[in-house]
Enzyme design. Structure first.
Site, PDB file in Angstrom:
ATOM      1  CG  HIS A 151      -2.004  -1.338   1.262  1.00 42.94           C
ATOM      2  ND1 HIS A 151      -3.263  -0.864   0.918  1.00 42.94           N
ATOM      3  CD2 HIS A 151      -1.768  -2.304   1.690  1.00 42.94           C
ATOM      4  CE1 HIS A 151      -3.814  -2.015   0.896  1.00 42.94           C
ATOM      5  NE2 HIS A 151      -3.207  -2.845   1.350  1.00 42.94           N
ATOM      6  CE  LYS A 170      -7.382  13.534   0.399  1.00 45.88           C
ATOM      7  NZ  LYS A 170      -7.568  12.380  -0.103  1.00 45.88           N
ATOM      8  NE  ARG A 171      -4.233   9.607  10.322  1.00 50.91           N
ATOM      9  CZ  ARG A 171      -4.259   8.505  11.244  1.00 50.91           C
ATOM     10  NH1 ARG A 171      -4.836   7.201  11.564  1.00 50.91           N
ATOM     11  NH2 ARG A 171      -2.755   8.647  11.981  1.00 50.91           N
ATOM     12  CE  LYS A 173      -3.139  10.321   3.354  1.00 52.86           C
ATOM     13  NZ  LYS A 173      -3.799   9.473   2.484  1.00 52.86           N
ATOM     14  CB  THR A 199     -10.371   4.183  -1.082  1.00 51.10           C
ATOM     15  OG1 THR A 199      -9.799   4.656   0.114  1.00 51.10           O
ATOM     16  CG2 THR A 199      -9.780   3.311  -1.689  1.00 51.10           C
ATOM     17  CE  LYS A 236     -14.349   5.453   1.049  1.00 53.32           C
ATOM     18  NZ  LYS A 236     -13.403   5.487   2.420  1.00 53.32           N
TER      19      LYS A 236
HETATM   20  C1  26Q Z   1       2.968  -0.416  10.152  1.00 52.77           C
HETATM   21  C2  26Q Z   1       3.937  -0.634  11.147  1.00 52.77           C
HETATM   22  C3  26Q Z   1       3.929   0.257  12.401  1.00 52.77           C
HETATM   23  C4  26Q Z   1       3.102   1.233  12.677  1.00 52.77           C
HETATM   24  C5  26Q Z   1       2.107   1.522  11.915  1.00 52.77           C
HETATM   25  C6  26Q Z   1       2.170   0.932  10.614  1.00 52.77           C
HETATM   26  C7  26Q Z   1       1.080   1.233   9.450  1.00 52.77           C
HETATM   27  C8  26Q Z   1      -0.322   1.328   9.844  1.00 52.77           C
HETATM   28  C9  26Q Z   1      -1.243   1.792   8.999  1.00 52.77           C
HETATM   29  C10 26Q Z   1       1.494   1.732   8.407  1.00 52.77           C
HETATM   30  C11 26Q Z   1       0.665   1.931   7.396  1.00 52.77           C
HETATM   31  C12 26Q Z   1      -0.937   2.289   7.590  1.00 52.77           C
HETATM   32  C13 26Q Z   1      -1.834   2.521   6.760  1.00 52.77           C
HETATM   33  C14 26Q Z   1      -1.713   2.819   5.394  1.00 52.77           C
HETATM   34  C15 26Q Z   1      -2.609   3.156   4.442  1.00 52.77           C
HETATM   35  O1  26Q Z   1      -3.724   3.335   4.596  1.00 52.77           O
HETATM   36  N1  26Q Z   1      -2.418   3.533   3.340  1.00 52.77           N
HETATM   37  C16 26Q Z   1      -3.100   3.693   2.271  1.00 52.77           C
HETATM   38  O2  26Q Z   1      -3.918   2.551   1.733  1.00 52.77           O
HETATM   39  C17 26Q Z   1      -4.998   2.763   0.988  1.00 52.77           C
HETATM   40  C18 26Q Z   1      -5.793   1.442   0.644  1.00 52.77           C
HETATM   41  O3  26Q Z   1      -4.933   0.774  -0.484  1.00 52.77           O
HETATM   42  C19 26Q Z   1      -4.348   3.582  -0.404  1.00 52.77           C
HETATM   43  O4  26Q Z   1      -5.658   3.885  -0.936  1.00 52.77           O
HETATM   44  C20 26Q Z   1      -3.788   4.852   0.044  1.00 52.77           C
HETATM   45  O5  26Q Z   1      -3.240   5.524  -1.065  1.00 52.77           O
HETATM   46  C21 26Q Z   1      -2.693   4.312   1.110  1.00 52.77           C
HETATM   47  O6  26Q Z   1      -2.199   5.597   1.713  1.00 52.77           O
END
Ligand code: 26Q
Length: 813
Positions: A355, A543-544, A549, A651, A655
């Site tokens: 991702h 979004k986050r 972003k 995503t 929406k």
């Molecule tokens: C991992 C290890 C330790 C701490 C945190 C994490 C961690 C947690 C959540 C790393 C990444 C995330 C989330 C990532 C995320 O939401 N990515 C998004 O995924 C979407 C679905 O595929 C994409 O549409 C977005 O572009 C992407 O940013």
């Protein structure tokens, strides 16, 4: 007063209130009414669930284990009713009690067990799997606390705990009888036996993993899918020995230490922080899931050699990667398999979705910490690494630099993405552009030797939640225009193209949008006490919060608009309301300061006599699934401003599009494909594309300082960060943002090309605004075309692609 009928649903709810809560409808609270009606709906689901699971077992179906550390489910109440086709019946029942459906639905707490896109994707996938009747189980962690609740206090983000289980969760069913043991720490002893080298894990400490199952109902489907979340529990809930000696504190200690594992979701998104507890969480749920998978297979089919014929595992990002060495461990140490035999099984079962390509988000673990916590898994990872590097040597003889780059273990770290790529059969990106970048950069070395391993499957969203549940107005209009077939068959959205030239239809489309804007205005007033102009253009970035972003770019744009209006005090402007909704990771200082900036900019423009009639800025608190359901249907413009190449897919863009918002965005992630589908006249694309950004990075040709000098409006807007016009206590509040744009921390100013893209953004925004103001009919035609072309972005399409290309499951009929 209309006559109120005591329908079957009314009778059931009354019955449930009596048996479950000892109440009559007259003395039940709203909460109890919610609980009782949800319990009635659950009873209806149980029938289907039990039957479906029997059928899957009886027919010996292959099933998918969709493993994810996050499932951002949101509320289930209305969604379940929509998918079961019983919404109207229950609405009538609530009528009987003199209550609105929305009042009851609001009692449910969001299951916010995810950070953002990745977690919500997992939730959308379960809806589509259930709708398409593909046998699957989602596997994750039952965090006791989900993503923090956000409050804004004096312009700053304050985090509060999210105790989503406070009133219990009616949808989940605990299965203590299926609890499994998870082992941490200790050491590994190796003994030569008649079977060869045998590893024995000793002196470990044990935590129990208890599964909680939740049914996920598909639309017009009789096959709910199971979401199985694991909760940590101490082996001994209470140590009687310590207790009897009077050591009360100690008596509880072990329990607390064990149960902290599933206590809380880490709030980091696209950023990795190597915390030991997080590694524990990941091993905890992957080990539990693999034990469950193996046990189930043995019970049903006896022989583990056939496991790959009956089970397939999708790994949602690297977080569940430990499932790979864990399955090796079970096969080797518990089932007596030889290495090659075990590896042959494992190598045919796992598939990995990436991702992100951002370096700081790639999961890596310190080797020493890993070894201490998971000694047996560590030795298996070492062995996998050796085997893999030897294999790589055949393809790249002597190329040690490349091999060390690809290695699973190197420089004192364990790299989870490399482990996945080494063992997984398929590795996919989440949009076409992201897939291309994986081939070209992150996994280029693998692509050269195994081109068939890498693929791209564009993300999707479930149009049940993101249209049928959240936008009943537009759903009714589509149903009236096309029939309701589109809810099951996403290709039918396209039929809307036959209507986008009809003025009468566009009028109705616009009326729905007005209704939704009104609904959002009421929500904002109710939750935050802010009054907004319903007739203004609604511009939304939700979004986050992350630098890539570029919420900062939107802030600078607002400051440009502010200057423009101030310079023409007698001119009339199209009123615009700009909404931001974003949570920042609590440790991400700069992101939190951008939230502070948004609120300062809001204070400035909302209170200035010259600008307040034309420009309103609103920060929506506590963005999550439920607030998104209000926000997205009301948007005229969808802001998708990421630096090209950095948003893997996005995503929310899908929406918004489905709900008839027009995108302003860069050529990034799925924006590229949205643009291809709606045509360039129905989207506002701006800024540098991925190749241009890469070129500037490679040749270091981008000098924001020069741009700042040359462009007057950019200079003025950036200057406002430090010139004292923003109403904050300290004049230095935003100097770090100013610094980062012009000078950068380690000599890389403006690493996200905010100033580079800002002038083009200003231009494209003006163009969009002009169309909205001057040609409303054209605008709504564009909006309706966006809806008409959004069927492709249904997660049904995404899931069908995963199934065709990776899983090969057959639907249960
Ligand atoms: C991992 C290890 C330790 C701490 C945190 C994490 C961690 C947690 C959540 C790393 C990444 C995330 C989330 C990532 C995320 O939401 N990515 C998004 O995924 C979407 C679905 O595929 C994409 O549409 C977005 O572009 C992407 O940013």
């Amino acid at each position: 007063m209309p006559e109120r009928k005591k329908t079957r649903e009314v009778r059931r709810i009354i019955d449930k209130l009596k048996t479950g809560y000892g109440k009559t409808p007259e003395d039940a609270s709203r909460e109890e009414l919610y609980q009782a009606s949800a319990a009635c709906i659950r009873d209806e689901i149980m029938e289907l669930w039990v039957q479906a699971n029997h059928k899957i077992e009886a027919e010996g179906r292959k099933i998918l284990y969709y493993m994810s550390a996050e499932f951002l489910m949101g509320r289930a109440f209305v969604n379940n009713m929509v998918n079961l086709g019983i919404l109207d019946k229950y609405r009538t029942a609530f009528d009987y009690f003199g209550l609105e459906l929305s009042e009851i639905a609001a009692q449910e707490k969001d299951a916010g067990l995810g950070n953002g896109g990745l977690g919500r994707l997992a939730a959308c996938f379960l809806d589509s799997l259930a709708t398409l009747k593909l046998p699957a189980v989602g596997c994750g962690i039952r965090y006791e606390y989900g993503l923090f609740r956000q409050k804004i206090v004096d312009g700053e983000q304050v985090e509060l705990e999210d105790n989503w289980l406070e009133d219990g969760c009616v949808w989940e069913i605990e299965h203590p009888d299926e609890a499994v043991e998870i082992h941490f720490g200790g050491e590994v002893e190796e003994n030569w036996t008649a079977q060869g080298l045998q590893a024995v894990h000793k002196n470990y400490s044990t935590v129990l993993a208890v599964p909680y199952d939740m049914p996920v109902v598909g639309y017009a489907s009789d096959m709910p899918v199971t979401l199985r979340l694991w909760s940590a529990r101490a082996v001994k809930r209470f140590d009687m020995e310590y207790f009897n000696r009077g050591d009360y504190l100690h008596a509880m200690e072990e329990k607390e230490l064990a149960e902290v594992i599933s206590k809380v979701l880490y709030p980091e998104d696209n950023h990795e922080q190597g915390k030991q507890l997080r590694l524990k969480q990941f091993y905890f749920f992957t080990s539990a899931t693999m034990q469950y998978m193996v046990r189930r297979h043995k019970e049903l089919y006896g022989d583990l050699h056939t496991l790959p014929d009956y089970a397939v595992v999708q790994i949602n990002d690297t977080h569940p990667t430990l499932a790979i060495p864990e399955l090796m461990r079970i096969l080797l140490d518990q089932e007596g398999f030889h290495w090659d035999e075990a590896y042959d099984i494992v190598s045919r079962m796992f598939h990995y979705t990436n991702h992100t390509i951002m370096n700081e988000a790639l999961e890596r673990w310190n080797e020493q910490m890993f070894k201490m916590l998971l000694p047996r898994i560590y030795s298996i990872v070492q062995a996998l690494n050796e085997q893999y590097c030897r294999r790589l040597y055949q393809y790249y003889p002597g190329d040690m630099e490349r091999i060390s780059r690809m290695a699973i273990v190197a420089y004192g770290e364990i790299r989870m993405a490399n482990l996945c790529v080494a063992v997984a059969e398929k590795v996919n990106g989440v949009s076409q552009l992201h897939g291309d970048i994986l081939k070209k950069r992150l996994f280029a070395d693998t692509y050269r030797i195994h081109p068939e391993k890498l693929l791209a499957i564009t993300n999707g969203i479930t149009h049940r939640r993101w249209l049928a549940v959240s936008n009943p107005g537009l759903t009714a209009l589509l149903t009236e225009t096309l029939g309701d077939g589109f809810l099951k068959d996403y290709t039918q959205f396209e039929k809307l193209m036959d209507h986008v030239d009809q003025e009468a239809f566009l009028e109705k489309f616009a009326a729905v949008k007005r209704q939704n804007k009104k609904r959002l205005a009421e929500y904002v007033y109710r939750t935050q006490g802010i009054v907004i102009h319903e007739d203004s253009l609604f511009d939304v970035q939700a979004k986050r919060l992350h630098e890539y972003k570029r919420q900062l770019m939107k802030c600078l744009h607002i400051l440009c608009l502010y200057d423009e209006i101030k310079a023409h005090p007698d001119k009339n402007f199209q009123p615009v309301t700009i909404f931001f909704a974003a949570k920042a990771s609590p440790g991400y200082i700069r992101a939190k300061n951008i939230i502070r900036l948004i609120n300062a900019v809001a204070d400035l423009v909302n209170n200035d006599v010259d600008t307040k009639d034309f420009l309103t800025v609103v920060f929506i608190e506590n963005y999550g699934v439920s607030s998104a359901e209000f926000l997205i249907p009301a948007a005229d413009i969808s802001e998708q401003l990421s630096t090209a190449g950095l948003e893997a897919s996005g995503t929310s863009n899908m929406k918004f599009m489905m709900n008839g918002a027009v995108t302003i965005g860069t050529m990034d992630g799925a924006n590229v494909e949205i643009s291809q589908r709606v045509g360039t006249e129905n989207i506002f694309i701006f800024g540098a594309d991925e190749t241009e950004i890469e070129r500037m990075k490679a040749y270091q040709t981008y000098l924001p300082g020069e741009l700042y000098e040359k462009n007057q409006s950019v200079r003025r807007a950036v200057g406002h960060l430090i010139d004292g016009i923003l109403p904050v206590a300290s004049p230095h509040q935003f100097s770090d943002l100013y610094q980062s744009l012009l000078f950068g921390k380690f000599g890389t100013p403006d690493p996200y090309f905010v100033l580079y893209d800002l002038p083009d953004y200003i231009r494209i925004f003006e163009k969009a605004l002009a169309k909205y103001t001057e040609k409303p009919l054209d605008w709504y035609q564009t909006a309706a075309i966006n809806t008409a072309k959004s069927g492709y972005f249904s997660s049904d399409r995404t899931i069908l692609e995963y199934n065709d290309q990776i899983w090969h499951l057959t639907p249960v009929e």
